[in-house]
Motif scaffolding. Structure first.
Motif, PDB file in Angstrom:
ATOM      1  N   GLN A 143       0.829  -1.208   0.000  1.00 40.17           N
ATOM      2  CA  GLN A 143       0.000   0.000   0.000  1.00 40.17           C
ATOM      3  C   GLN A 143       0.865   1.260   0.000  1.00 40.17           C
ATOM      4  O   GLN A 143       0.495   2.287  -0.567  1.00 40.17           O
ATOM      5  N   ASN A 144       2.109   1.143   0.624  1.00 42.61           N
ATOM      6  CA  ASN A 144       3.036   2.276   0.584  1.00 42.61           C
ATOM      7  C   ASN A 144       3.613   2.458  -0.818  1.00 42.61           C
ATOM      8  O   ASN A 144       3.742   3.583  -1.319  1.00 42.61           O
ATOM      9  N   THR A 145       3.959   1.322  -1.423  1.00 36.72           N
ATOM     10  CA  THR A 145       4.533   1.377  -2.773  1.00 36.72           C
ATOM     11  C   THR A 145       3.522   1.940  -3.769  1.00 36.72           C
ATOM     12  O   THR A 145       3.872   2.748  -4.648  1.00 36.72           O
ATOM     13  N   ASP A 146       2.265   1.545  -3.619  1.00 30.31           N
ATOM     14  CA  ASP A 146       1.218   2.058  -4.509  1.00 30.31           C
ATOM     15  C   ASP A 146       1.068   3.576  -4.371  1.00 30.31           C
ATOM     16  O   ASP A 146       0.876   4.288  -5.369  1.00 30.31           O
ATOM     17  N   LEU A 147       1.178   4.085  -3.131  1.00 33.16           N
ATOM     18  CA  LEU A 147       1.070   5.532  -2.927  1.00 33.16           C
ATOM     19  C   LEU A 147       2.212   6.255  -3.621  1.00 33.16           C
ATOM     20  O   LEU A 147       2.008   7.270  -4.297  1.00 33.16           O
ATOM     21  N   LEU A 148       3.451   5.731  -3.481  1.00 36.57           N
ATOM     22  CA  LEU A 148       4.599   6.365  -4.129  1.00 36.57           C
ATOM     23  C   LEU A 148       4.455   6.337  -5.648  1.00 36.57           C
ATOM     24  O   LEU A 148       4.853   7.279  -6.343  1.00 36.57           O
ATOM     25  N   GLN A 149       3.882   5.265  -6.160  1.00 35.38           N
ATOM     26  CA  GLN A 149       3.665   5.162  -7.601  1.00 35.38           C
ATOM     27  C   GLN A 149       2.681   6.234  -8.073  1.00 35.38           C
ATOM     28  O   GLN A 149       2.885   6.872  -9.116  1.00 35.38           O
ATOM     29  N   LYS A 150       1.637   6.454  -7.318  1.00 41.02           N
ATOM     30  CA  LYS A 150       0.659   7.511  -7.673  1.00 41.02           C
ATOM     31  C   LYS A 150       1.312   8.888  -7.610  1.00 41.02           C
ATOM     32  O   LYS A 150       1.013   9.774  -8.436  1.00 41.02           O
ATOM     33  N   ILE A 151       2.219   9.086  -6.648  1.00 44.56           N
ATOM     34  CA  ILE A 151       2.923  10.381  -6.552  1.00 44.56           C
ATOM     35  C   ILE A 151       3.812  10.583  -7.760  1.00 44.56           C
ATOM     36  O   ILE A 151       3.883  11.677  -8.337  1.00 44.56           O
ATOM     37  N   ASP A 152       4.533   9.504  -8.172  1.00 40.22           N
ATOM     38  CA  ASP A 152       5.405   9.599  -9.357  1.00 40.22           C
ATOM     39  C   ASP A 152       4.593   9.968 -10.593  1.00 40.22           C
ATOM     40  O   ASP A 152       5.018  10.792 -11.420  1.00 40.22           O
ATOM     41  N   THR A 153       3.430   9.347 -10.730  1.00 38.13           N
ATOM     42  CA  THR A 153       2.571   9.635 -11.890  1.00 38.13           C
ATOM     43  C   THR A 153       2.122  11.103 -11.875  1.00 38.13           C
ATOM     44  O   THR A 153       2.114  11.781 -12.912  1.00 38.13           O
TER      45      THR A 153
END
Length: 335
Positions: free
Chosen positions: A138-148
């Motif tokens: 769930q942390n990795t998914d949040l960082l991915q959304k931030i990168d996008t």
């Protein structure tokens, strides 16, 4: 129910092999700080994230009631960081485990105001399950959304953007201050104009009432004077009539006395009697004048009239004839 964080707190860590810094700020509607203190403290987060934060996370518990305060969040954030800040914002729901069988999408779609807030943030949102802390996905998914999001914005929110926002905020504050001063001046002008207008209307009303009262008083006085004049005229007319009656009585008495005196003189002249012996009776003389209509003259006519008076209306003519004969005898005797 109460705010926990009262000042900005920064933490660093490694997440999925990446260095991550998180700055926690006081809540936008802190229960123990003034709005000015909150804004000053939150502003520090930009400098703690120098050269600028990659993302702003607007955090809500998934089971929190979305109230009027929460609806004001976009306006408050834009006021502090500028109108571009929502392009760098993501809604982060915590305590996703409290949703049970309901998904976060269902929660958003069933609340119109919450859905509008998510839309203002470019439909970016994420949810954390607090009972599954070991789930690093769930942390990795949040960082991915931030990168996008950073890729879409061609960069992160910089200090310069904040400085521009701060400068704009100051200019906006000064503009609002000028507008407020102008509004106060305009309001004062309107108050003065309205007060002046109301005073003129009131003055006009008072003047009209006073004039109407004066007219009414003048009419009353005029009517009163007219009544007094009529009464005076009536009294004067009564006085004149009384005076005329008095004068008339005096004149009648005077004329009557003169006539009696004249008749007395005429009587004595006609009879050649001694005035000390013969008593003059004007009524007899007047009756005698009536008897003269039968062409009798002298003393006999007078006595005939006297006899007519004693004889009454029926014997008036006979008395006059008899008196005429008697008068002729008396006249012969005196001659």
């Amino acid at each position: 129910m109460d705010s926990v964080t009262s000042e900005c707190l920064e933490k660093h860590g490694i997440v999925s092999g990446r260095s991550v810094s998180v700055v926690d700020t006081p809540g936008l509607f802190d229960t123990k700080m003034t709005q000015e203190e909150i804004m000053m403290e939150i502003a520090k987060s930009v400098y703690l994230s120098s050269p600028g934060p990659h993302a702003f996370l607007i955090v809500f518990p998934a089971n929190m009631r979305f109230t009027e305060h929460e609806q004001q969040i976009p306006q408050v954030i834009e006021m502090m960081f500028g109108q571009e800040v929502l392009k760098y914002s993501i809604i982060l729901f915590t305590h996703g485990d409290l949703l049970k069988k309901k998904t976060i999408e269902e929660l958003i779609n069933t609340n119109v105001k919450l859905r509008h807030l998510v839309q203002q943030c470019g439909n970016r949102f994420h949810v954390f399950n607090n009972e599954d802390e070991n789930n690093r996905e769930q942390n990795t998914d949040l960082l991915q959304k931030i990168d996008t999001m950073i890729e879409q914005n061609n960069g992160y929110y910089s200090n310069q953007m904040y400085e521009d926002a701060h400068r704009f905020r100051q200019l906006e504050k000064e503009r609002r201050k000028r507008e407020e001063e102008e509004r106060k001046v305009q309001m004062e002008k309107q108050i003065q104009e309205k007060t002046e207008r109301l005073m003129k209307e009131k003055e006009q009303r008072i003047r009209e009432e006073m004039e109407a009262k004066q007219r009414s008083e003048l009419e009353r006085v005029k009517a009163e004077r007219q009544r007094e004049e009529e009464q005076r005229k009536q009294q004067e007319e009564k006085r004149i009539q009384a005076e005329i009656k008095r004068v008339r009585s005096e004149l009648e008495h005077k004329v009557r006395a003169e006539m009696e005196e004249k008749m007395k003189v005429e009587y004595k002249s006609q009879t050649k009697c001694d005035p000390d012996i013969d008593e003059f009776n004007p009524e007899l003389h007047l009756s005698a004048s009536a008897a003269n209509k039968n062409s009798h003259t002298g003393v006999g006519a007078i006595f005939g009239g006297a006899v007519g008076l004693f004889a009454g209306p029926v014997g008036a003519a006979a008395g006059a004839d008899a008196g005429a004969d008697l008068g002729a005898a008396i006249r012969k005797w005196f001659s």
